[in-house]
Write a protein that holds these residues in place. Structure first.
Motif, PDB file in Angstrom:
ATOM      1  N   ASP A 209      -3.921  33.399 -28.971  1.00  0.00           N
ATOM      2  CA  ASP A 209      -3.639  32.132 -28.275  1.00  0.00           C
ATOM      3  C   ASP A 209      -4.851  31.212 -28.193  1.00  0.00           C
ATOM      4  N   PHE A 210      -5.989  31.685 -28.690  1.00  0.00           N
ATOM      5  CA  PHE A 210      -7.219  30.890 -28.558  1.00  0.00           C
ATOM      6  C   PHE A 210      -7.124  29.671 -29.463  1.00  0.00           C
ATOM      7  N   TYR A 211      -7.443  28.501 -28.917  1.00  0.00           N
ATOM      8  CA  TYR A 211      -7.338  27.273 -29.713  1.00  0.00           C
ATOM      9  C   TYR A 211      -8.211  27.387 -30.951  1.00  0.00           C
ATOM     10  N   ARG A 212      -7.807  26.655 -31.964  1.00  0.00           N
ATOM     11  CA  ARG A 212      -8.609  26.637 -33.186  1.00  0.00           C
ATOM     12  C   ARG A 212      -8.856  25.195 -33.574  1.00  0.00           C
ATOM     13  N   VAL A 213     -10.118  24.850 -33.768  1.00  0.00           N
ATOM     14  CA  VAL A 213     -10.474  23.510 -34.231  1.00  0.00           C
ATOM     15  C   VAL A 213     -11.507  23.644 -35.331  1.00  0.00           C
ATOM     16  N   ASP A 214     -11.136  23.239 -36.533  1.00  0.00           N
ATOM     17  CA  ASP A 214     -12.109  23.191 -37.624  1.00  0.00           C
ATOM     18  C   ASP A 214     -11.557  22.335 -38.741  1.00  0.00           C
ATOM     19  N   THR A 215     -12.411  22.092 -39.725  1.00  0.00           N
ATOM     20  CA  THR A 215     -12.025  21.231 -40.837  1.00  0.00           C
ATOM     21  C   THR A 215     -11.598  22.052 -42.061  1.00  0.00           C
ATOM     22  N   ALA A 216     -11.508  23.368 -41.903  1.00  0.00           N
ATOM     23  CA  ALA A 216     -11.260  24.219 -43.064  1.00  0.00           C
ATOM     24  C   ALA A 216      -9.810  24.092 -43.553  1.00  0.00           C
TER      25      ALA A 216
ATOM     26  N   THR B 155     -15.208  25.049 -25.319  1.00  0.00           N
ATOM     27  CA  THR B 155     -14.427  23.813 -25.170  1.00  0.00           C
ATOM     28  C   THR B 155     -14.719  22.880 -26.335  1.00  0.00           C
ATOM     29  N   CYS B 156     -13.701  22.164 -26.765  1.00  0.00           N
ATOM     30  CA  CYS B 156     -13.884  21.178 -27.834  1.00  0.00           C
ATOM     31  C   CYS B 156     -14.098  19.798 -27.236  1.00  0.00           C
ATOM     32  N   VAL B 157     -15.032  19.071 -27.817  1.00  0.00           N
ATOM     33  CA  VAL B 157     -15.324  17.704 -27.368  1.00  0.00           C
ATOM     34  C   VAL B 157     -14.102  16.804 -27.547  1.00  0.00           C
TER      35      VAL B 157
ATOM     36  N   ARG C 267     -25.289  26.174 -40.631  1.00  0.00           N
ATOM     37  CA  ARG C 267     -24.476  25.758 -41.777  1.00  0.00           C
ATOM     38  C   ARG C 267     -23.495  26.882 -42.091  1.00  0.00           C
ATOM     39  N   SER C 268     -22.244  26.503 -42.315  1.00  0.00           N
ATOM     40  CA  SER C 268     -21.227  27.512 -42.600  1.00  0.00           C
ATOM     41  C   SER C 268     -20.979  27.595 -44.104  1.00  0.00           C
ATOM     42  N   VAL C 269     -20.270  28.627 -44.526  1.00  0.00           N
ATOM     43  CA  VAL C 269     -19.974  28.768 -45.952  1.00  0.00           C
ATOM     44  C   VAL C 269     -19.118  27.615 -46.455  1.00  0.00           C
TER      45      VAL C 269
ATOM     46  N   THR D  36     -21.866  21.530 -40.846  1.00  0.00           N
ATOM     47  CA  THR D  36     -23.191  21.625 -40.235  1.00  0.00           C
ATOM     48  C   THR D  36     -23.070  21.285 -38.756  1.00  0.00           C
ATOM     49  N   ILE D  37     -23.719  22.090 -37.936  1.00  0.00           N
ATOM     50  CA  ILE D  37     -23.639  21.946 -36.484  1.00  0.00           C
ATOM     51  C   ILE D  37     -25.051  22.066 -35.933  1.00  0.00           C
ATOM     52  N   GLY D  38     -25.507  21.019 -35.244  1.00  0.00           N
ATOM     53  CA  GLY D  38     -26.890  21.000 -34.753  1.00  0.00           C
ATOM     54  C   GLY D  38     -26.962  21.213 -33.251  1.00  0.00           C
TER      55      GLY D  38
ATOM     56  N   PHE E 182     -10.630  36.007 -38.552  1.00  0.00           N
ATOM     57  CA  PHE E 182     -11.036  35.085 -39.624  1.00  0.00           C
ATOM     58  C   PHE E 182     -11.004  33.642 -39.125  1.00  0.00           C
ATOM     59  N   ASP E 183      -9.968  33.291 -38.383  1.00  0.00           N
ATOM     60  CA  ASP E 183      -9.826  31.924 -37.867  1.00  0.00           C
ATOM     61  C   ASP E 183     -10.985  31.512 -36.964  1.00  0.00           C
ATOM     62  N   HIS E 184     -11.616  32.491 -36.352  1.00  0.00           N
ATOM     63  CA  HIS E 184     -12.649  32.169 -35.365  1.00  0.00           C
ATOM     64  C   HIS E 184     -14.054  32.493 -35.870  1.00  0.00           C
TER      65      HIS E 184
ATOM     66  N   VAL F  70     -19.572  36.143 -38.623  1.00  0.00           N
ATOM     67  CA  VAL F  70     -20.530  35.773 -37.570  1.00  0.00           C
ATOM     68  C   VAL F  70     -20.419  34.286 -37.250  1.00  0.00           C
ATOM     69  N   ARG F  71     -20.407  33.976 -35.975  1.00  0.00           N
ATOM     70  CA  ARG F  71     -20.432  32.584 -35.532  1.00  0.00           C
ATOM     71  C   ARG F  71     -21.497  32.423 -34.466  1.00  0.00           C
ATOM     72  N   MET F  72     -21.805  31.191 -34.173  1.00  0.00           N
ATOM     73  CA  MET F  72     -22.752  30.892 -33.112  1.00  0.00           C
ATOM     74  C   MET F  72     -21.996  30.467 -31.859  1.00  0.00           C
TER      75      MET F  72
ATOM     76  N   TYR G 251     -20.525  21.711 -26.132  1.00  0.00           N
ATOM     77  CA  TYR G 251     -19.266  21.597 -26.861  1.00  0.00           C
ATOM     78  C   TYR G 251     -19.375  22.293 -28.215  1.00  0.00           C
ATOM     79  N   GLY G 252     -18.238  22.725 -28.723  1.00  0.00           N
ATOM     80  CA  GLY G 252     -18.208  23.502 -29.967  1.00  0.00           C
ATOM     81  C   GLY G 252     -18.861  22.828 -31.157  1.00  0.00           C
ATOM     82  N   TYR G 253     -18.712  21.497 -31.259  1.00  0.00           N
ATOM     83  CA  TYR G 253     -19.237  20.828 -32.462  1.00  0.00           C
ATOM     84  C   TYR G 253     -20.761  20.731 -32.460  1.00  0.00           C
ATOM     85  N   VAL G 254     -21.412  21.093 -31.344  1.00  0.00           N
ATOM     86  CA  VAL G 254     -22.879  21.126 -31.325  1.00  0.00           C
ATOM     87  C   VAL G 254     -23.389  22.537 -30.992  1.00  0.00           C
TER      88      VAL G 254
HETATM   89  N1  LIG Z   1     -17.522  26.160 -39.886  1.00  0.00           N
HETATM   90  C1  LIG Z   1     -17.036  25.449 -38.857  1.00  0.00           C
HETATM   91  N2  LIG Z   1     -17.384  25.806 -37.597  1.00  0.00           N
HETATM   92  C2  LIG Z   1     -16.893  25.116 -36.539  1.00  0.00           C
HETATM   93  C3  LIG Z   1     -16.039  24.020 -36.727  1.00  0.00           C
HETATM   94  C4  LIG Z   1     -15.691  23.660 -38.067  1.00  0.00           C
HETATM   95  O1  LIG Z   1     -14.952  22.691 -38.326  1.00  0.00           O
HETATM   96  N3  LIG Z   1     -16.194  24.411 -39.093  1.00  0.00           N
HETATM   97  N4  LIG Z   1     -15.563  23.329 -35.653  1.00  0.00           N
HETATM   98  C5  LIG Z   1     -16.329  23.430 -34.407  1.00  0.00           C
HETATM   99  C6  LIG Z   1     -15.607  22.911 -33.263  1.00  0.00           C
HETATM  100  S1  LIG Z   1     -15.419  21.224 -33.212  1.00  0.00           S
HETATM  101  C7  LIG Z   1     -15.182  23.714 -32.251  1.00  0.00           C
HETATM  102  S2  LIG Z   1     -14.570  23.043 -30.824  1.00  0.00           S
HETATM  103  C8  LIG Z   1     -15.238  25.179 -32.355  1.00  0.00           C
HETATM  104  C9  LIG Z   1     -13.863  25.773 -32.152  1.00  0.00           C
HETATM  105  O2  LIG Z   1     -13.913  27.150 -32.307  1.00  0.00           O
HETATM  106  P1  LIG Z   1     -12.544  27.965 -32.374  1.00  0.00           P
HETATM  107  O3  LIG Z   1     -11.749  27.386 -33.506  1.00  0.00           O
HETATM  108  O4  LIG Z   1     -12.916  29.391 -32.566  1.00  0.00           O
HETATM  109  O5  LIG Z   1     -11.858  27.734 -31.048  1.00  0.00           O
HETATM  110  O6  LIG Z   1     -15.717  25.591 -33.612  1.00  0.00           O
HETATM  111  C10 LIG Z   1     -16.789  24.845 -34.104  1.00  0.00           C
HETATM  112  N5  LIG Z   1     -17.269  25.500 -35.301  1.00  0.00           N
END
Ligand SMILES: Nc1nc2c(c(=O)[nH]1)N[C@H]1C(S)=C(S)[C@@H](COP(=O)(O)O)O[C@H]1N2
Ligand SMILES: [Mo]
Length: 425
Positions: free
Chosen positions: A137-144, A188-190, A233-235, A239-241, A266-268, A272-274, A280-283
């Motif tokens: 049920d965890f939200y998913r936000v990404d550009t993949a 949380t997502c921005v 940087r993801s595969v 890029t997230i700073g 895989f979705d999350h 490995v993730r940071m 917020y997630g995008y930073v």
């Molecule tokens: N590789 C990658 N990591 C990402 C993103 C992404 O688009 N690509 N989106 C970010 C954003 S905007 C958020 S809010 C979180 C969401 O993580 P979740 O999908 O596990 O909830 O992942 C972050 N990490």
């Protein structure tokens, strides 16, 4: 029904790429194109299936072009298979054929376990989600477009850049052998609108990012380090700073390997993730991580910063009413109003509710897990019949009360109060 489904699919995908965190049209194109192609295919198939007056019979009883339909359907299947292959090619890891290594992973017990969630943290109120959000049920936000599937056994992470006196390359096994910590962190997502769904709380397991950085010789700016930004940087090229100072200020910034007792889904971000509590997630929360580069905010703009979002974005204090739902019609009498509030790394001190703009009433707070997690709240409303507006606001442990000023999600998170209109019967 089918047309509606395509609309939702295209629209939802557009929201995924474009709507969160930025509503930039280019990011919505792939799913918009997909939806258009799907519409075209359906149109053709529908044309084949349509009952048409048969010229031979001259009558109005329908016959249908079976052969045409079969050809069109076959072409559609071939086209979608082609699209699938293309989609997998788009996967930056090129790992579609690599067997998932995820099932074989056994996460060791953490050297530093999270303390058990206090019994009173979960109010267990109908209509209110659980304190810990299940992975499914965890939200998913990404550009993949295609979720990367990375082989954990060949995965490597590089740490390099400005002020890195000992560049590091670590494998997944290297991380497993390090001291693991387990923490509850609310992400949380921005792009979450006031009252929106892009927030979730999980129990993460991973290694302290600050420890790895120190091993690499990194010093935060306050200790004379030359880099103030760490770019993950993801595969798939995201890029997230994040600010180096924040990552190294003692909070539980993680390279996370596990989520709610299993390897990362895989979705999350598997493997490995940071995660950085409070940002917020995008930073902060790069998924499918493969590279960490120390640089400066002056020298480099990460993906969403190039698209008009702020380079720095601490999570704003927010609260949400989960029950009653908008336009619900509860019976007059005692109605449980409940929801969640969050102000990660500061903590929630108070939640208040009011009805029809009246006096603020103090809600009962659920037990606090940590100041990095959200907090449930409830207020028993002596509801009278008629239409009413419920409104909520939170105050964090720094003493700041959520502002009433409404701003949109761009460039660094929405503000304003969540309100819900209900019709008490
Ligand atoms: N590789 C990658 N990591 C990402 C993103 C992404 O688009 N690509 N989106 C970010 C954003 S905007 C958020 S809010 C979180 C969401 O993580 P979740 O999908 O596990 O909830 O992942 C972050 N990490
Ligand atoms: Mo996000």
């Amino acid at each position: 029904v089918v047309w509606g489904g395509v609309g939702v699919w295209g629209g939802g995908g557009g929201g995924g790429g474009g709507g969160r965190p930025a509503g930039r049209p280019p990011d919505a194109w792939p799913s918009a194109v997909g939806a258009l192609v799907a519409c075209g295919v359906l149109y053709l198939l529908a044309g084949r299936l349509a009952f048409r007056p048969s010229p031979a019979a001259g009558g109005t009883d329908g016959s249908f072009d079976r052969r045409g339909f079969v050809i069109a359907a076959t072409a559609a299947v071939a086209a979608s298979a082609g699209a699938g292959v293309l989609g997998r090619r788009l996967n930056a890891s090129g790992a579609a054929e690599i067997a998932a290594t995820r099932e074989d992973i056994v996460l060791p017990a953490p050297a530093s376990p999270a303390r058990p969630v206090p019994a009173g943290a979960d109010l267990r109120i109908r209509g209110l989600g659980p304190f810990t959000t299940p992975n499914k049920d965890f939200y998913r936000v990404d550009t993949a477009l295609v979720v990367p599937r990375i082989d954990a056994t060949s995965w490597r992470l590089k740490i390099h850049g400005k002020g890195v006196s000992r560049p590091l390359t670590v494998s997944f096994d290297d991380l497993l052998q390090r001291e693991l910590i387990e923490r509850d962190i609310t992400l949380t997502c921005v792009s979450n609108e006031v009252g929106g769904p892009y927030v979730g709380n999980a129990r993460w397991i991973g290694v302290r990012l600050a420890d790895l950085l120190r091993e690499a010789g990194v010093r935060p700016p306050s200790k004379g380090g030359p880099a103030d930004q760490i770019v993950a940087r993801s595969v798939d090229g995201m890029t997230i700073g994040s600010p180096v100072e924040t990552v190294m200020d003692g909070r539980d910034a993680l390279l996370a390997l596990g989520m709610n007792g299993e390897p990362l889904p895989f979705d999350h971000g598997f493997p490995v993730r940071m995660l950085v509590p409070g940002l917020y997630g995008y930073v902060s929360a790069c998924k499918w991580l493969q590279d960490l580069e120390l640089t400066t905010f002056a020298d480099y703009d990460a993906y969403w910063v190039k698209r008009s979002w702020s380079p720095r974005a601490p999570i704003k204090t927010q609260s949400r009413i989960d029950t009653p739902r908008p336009f619900a019609s509860p019976k007059a009498g005692a109605v449980q109003v409940a929801g969640v509030a969050w102000a990660q790394h500061r903590g929630i001190a108070r939640v208040e509710v009011r009805v029809d703009g009246g006096a603020w009433q103090t809600a009962r707070l659920a037990a606090e897990d940590t100041h990095d997690t959200w907090r449930q709240w409830m207020w028993e409303w002596p509801a009278t019949s008629g239409s009413h507006t419920l409104e909520v606001r939170a105050t964090d442990r720094d003493g700041s009360t959520q502002t009433d000023e409404r701003v949109g999600t761009v460039p660094n998170g929405a503000t304003g109060r969540h309100s819900v209109v209900v019709a008490v019967t």
